[in-house]
Structures are given as C-alpha cells and as structure tokens.
Design a protein around this motif. Structure first.
Motif, short mmCIF file in Angstrom:
data_model
loop_
_atom_site.label_atom_id
_atom_site.label_comp_id
_atom_site.label_asym_id
_atom_site.label_seq_id
_atom_site.Cartn_x
_atom_site.Cartn_y
_atom_site.Cartn_z
N ASP A 1 -42.53 80.48 -1.58
CA ASP A 1 -42.24 80.52 -3.01
C ASP A 1 -40.84 81.03 -3.30
OD1 ASP A 1 -44.73 79.52 -3.54
OD2 ASP A 1 -45.58 81.41 -4.26
N ILE A 2 -40.36 81.98 -2.51
CA ILE A 2 -39.00 82.50 -2.70
C ILE A 2 -37.97 81.41 -2.37
CG2 ILE A 2 -37.29 84.10 -1.74
CD1 ILE A 2 -39.50 86.21 -1.68
N ILE A 3 -38.21 80.65 -1.32
CA ILE A 3 -37.30 79.55 -0.97
C ILE A 3 -37.29 78.52 -2.09
CG2 ILE A 3 -36.86 77.66 0.65
CD1 ILE A 3 -36.28 80.46 1.80
N ARG A 4 -38.48 78.11 -2.55
CA ARG A 4 -38.56 77.13 -3.64
C ARG A 4 -37.89 77.65 -4.90
NH1 ARG A 4 -44.87 75.44 -3.05
NH2 ARG A 4 -44.64 74.08 -1.24
N SER A 5 -38.10 78.91 -5.22
CA SER A 5 -37.50 79.48 -6.43
C SER A 5 -35.99 79.56 -6.32
CB SER A 5 -38.08 80.87 -6.70
OG SER A 5 -39.43 80.77 -7.08
N ASN A 6 -35.49 79.86 -5.14
CA ASN A 6 -34.04 79.87 -4.95
C ASN A 6 -33.44 78.50 -5.25
OD1 ASN A 6 -32.78 82.40 -4.11
ND2 ASN A 6 -34.24 82.35 -2.44
N ILE A 7 -34.10 77.47 -4.75
CA ILE A 7 -33.62 76.10 -4.99
C ILE A 7 -33.72 75.77 -6.48
CG2 ILE A 7 -34.11 73.67 -4.52
CD1 ILE A 7 -35.03 74.63 -1.68
N ALA A 8 -34.83 76.11 -7.11
CA ALA A 8 -35.01 75.81 -8.54
C ALA A 8 -33.99 76.56 -9.40
CB ALA A 8 -36.43 76.17 -8.97
N VAL A 9 -33.75 77.82 -9.10
CA VAL A 9 -32.78 78.60 -9.87
C VAL A 9 -31.37 78.05 -9.65
CG1 VAL A 9 -31.68 80.87 -10.06
CG2 VAL A 9 -34.16 80.69 -10.04
N ALA A 10 -31.05 77.66 -8.44
CA ALA A 10 -29.73 77.06 -8.18
C ALA A 10 -29.56 75.78 -8.99
CB ALA A 10 -29.57 76.77 -6.69
#
Length: 161
Positions: free
Chosen positions: A70-79
């Motif tokens: 979830d942290i990896i996915r959220s990093n991509i989404a926030v970027a």
C-alpha cells in the motif's frame, strides 16, 4: 538480573544502535553504549508500559506485507497527483468510527496511516472511537472507510485481542 535489565530487548536494541551509530567497537563506545542501554531500560521501566498481548503473530507478517504494498502504491499515486496538472483531485477530512481501543493497536494503526503517503492520522476520540483522517485524494469516502476498517483495523483487532 531483572533489576539490572528490566527490559532486556530494549536495552540490547539501544546497545546495538549505539554501536552502529558510533561505527566503532572500541572500549569507549562500548562502555558508553552499555551505560545508555542500562539507563534506557531503567527509563522504560519507570514509565511502566502495559504488557503487549499479541494473539496472532503470523498475521503481523501478512499485515506488514499489505502495508508495504500500500505504501508503494500510495507513493505512485501521490507522485501522479503532484506531477499532474489536473485540478480534479480533492483533498479532505473524514471521520471513521473505529472498534479498536487497545493503545498498542491504535498506535500501530496511526503509524500505518501516517506512513502511507496521501493520508494523515489527525485526531482520535477515545470515548466515541472516532478517527479524524486527512486524505489527499478523497474521491470516495466509503472506499477509504473500507480500506481502514478491513485492510488495517480488522487484522489489528485479531493481532491485539
């Protein structure tokens, strides 16, 4: 021996951390590290934290894996949100009623939500059980309630009950 090291795991962790931070195993840093380790264990004993009761330790690894993904996915989404020029995104605050009341489980949930980019744990009402959460991309509140309740709170309830 318990009087000298009331929390041996914490003391060992402090000792190892001190040696890693000082980058030396010379007698000076070892002695200072030992003193810090013993004093740190005593300081924690003075705080008198309640004992943690973990019921399902195997579930911890599954939860950690889920949080990592979830942290990896959220990093991509926030970027994508930050780099895109579309103003269609809507940040917002939302309240979620939690069933968790165990302090260690609440602390773990706070760490999970705050470590996940795009979300921030802002406030918790322990009497009513309401969590105030800030979400960078608040499109569907029901989806966020589901994420918090099913992906994080449910496993934490099993782990700490």
């Amino acid at each position: 021996m318990r009087w000298l090291l009331p929390h041996p795991v914490v003391s060992a962790g402090l000792f190892v951390f001190w040696l890693l931070a000082s980058r030396s195993v010379a007698p000076g840093p070892v002695v200072v590290g030992a003193i810090i380790a013993v004093l740190g264990g005593w300081a924690l004993a003075l705080l008198d934290p309640p004992r943690v009761r973990i019921r399902r330790p195997g579930l911890i690894l599954r939860l950690l894996g889920r949080v990592f993904v979830d942290i990896i996915r959220s990093n991509i989404a926030v970027a994508r949100i930050v780099l895109s020029r579309r103003p269609a995104r809507r940040a917002g605050f939302m309240h979620i009623r939690l069933s968790l009341r165990e302090p260690h489980a609440l602390a773990a949930l706070a760490c999970i939500l705050t470590a996940t980019p795009g979300t921030a744990w802002l406030e918790f009402d322990p009497e009513e059980g309401w969590l105030l959460l800030h979400v960078l991309d608040l499109i569907d509140e029901a989806e966020w309630v589901h994420i918090v309740k099913e992906r994080y709170e449910a496993p934490l309830l099993e782990i700490f009950r």
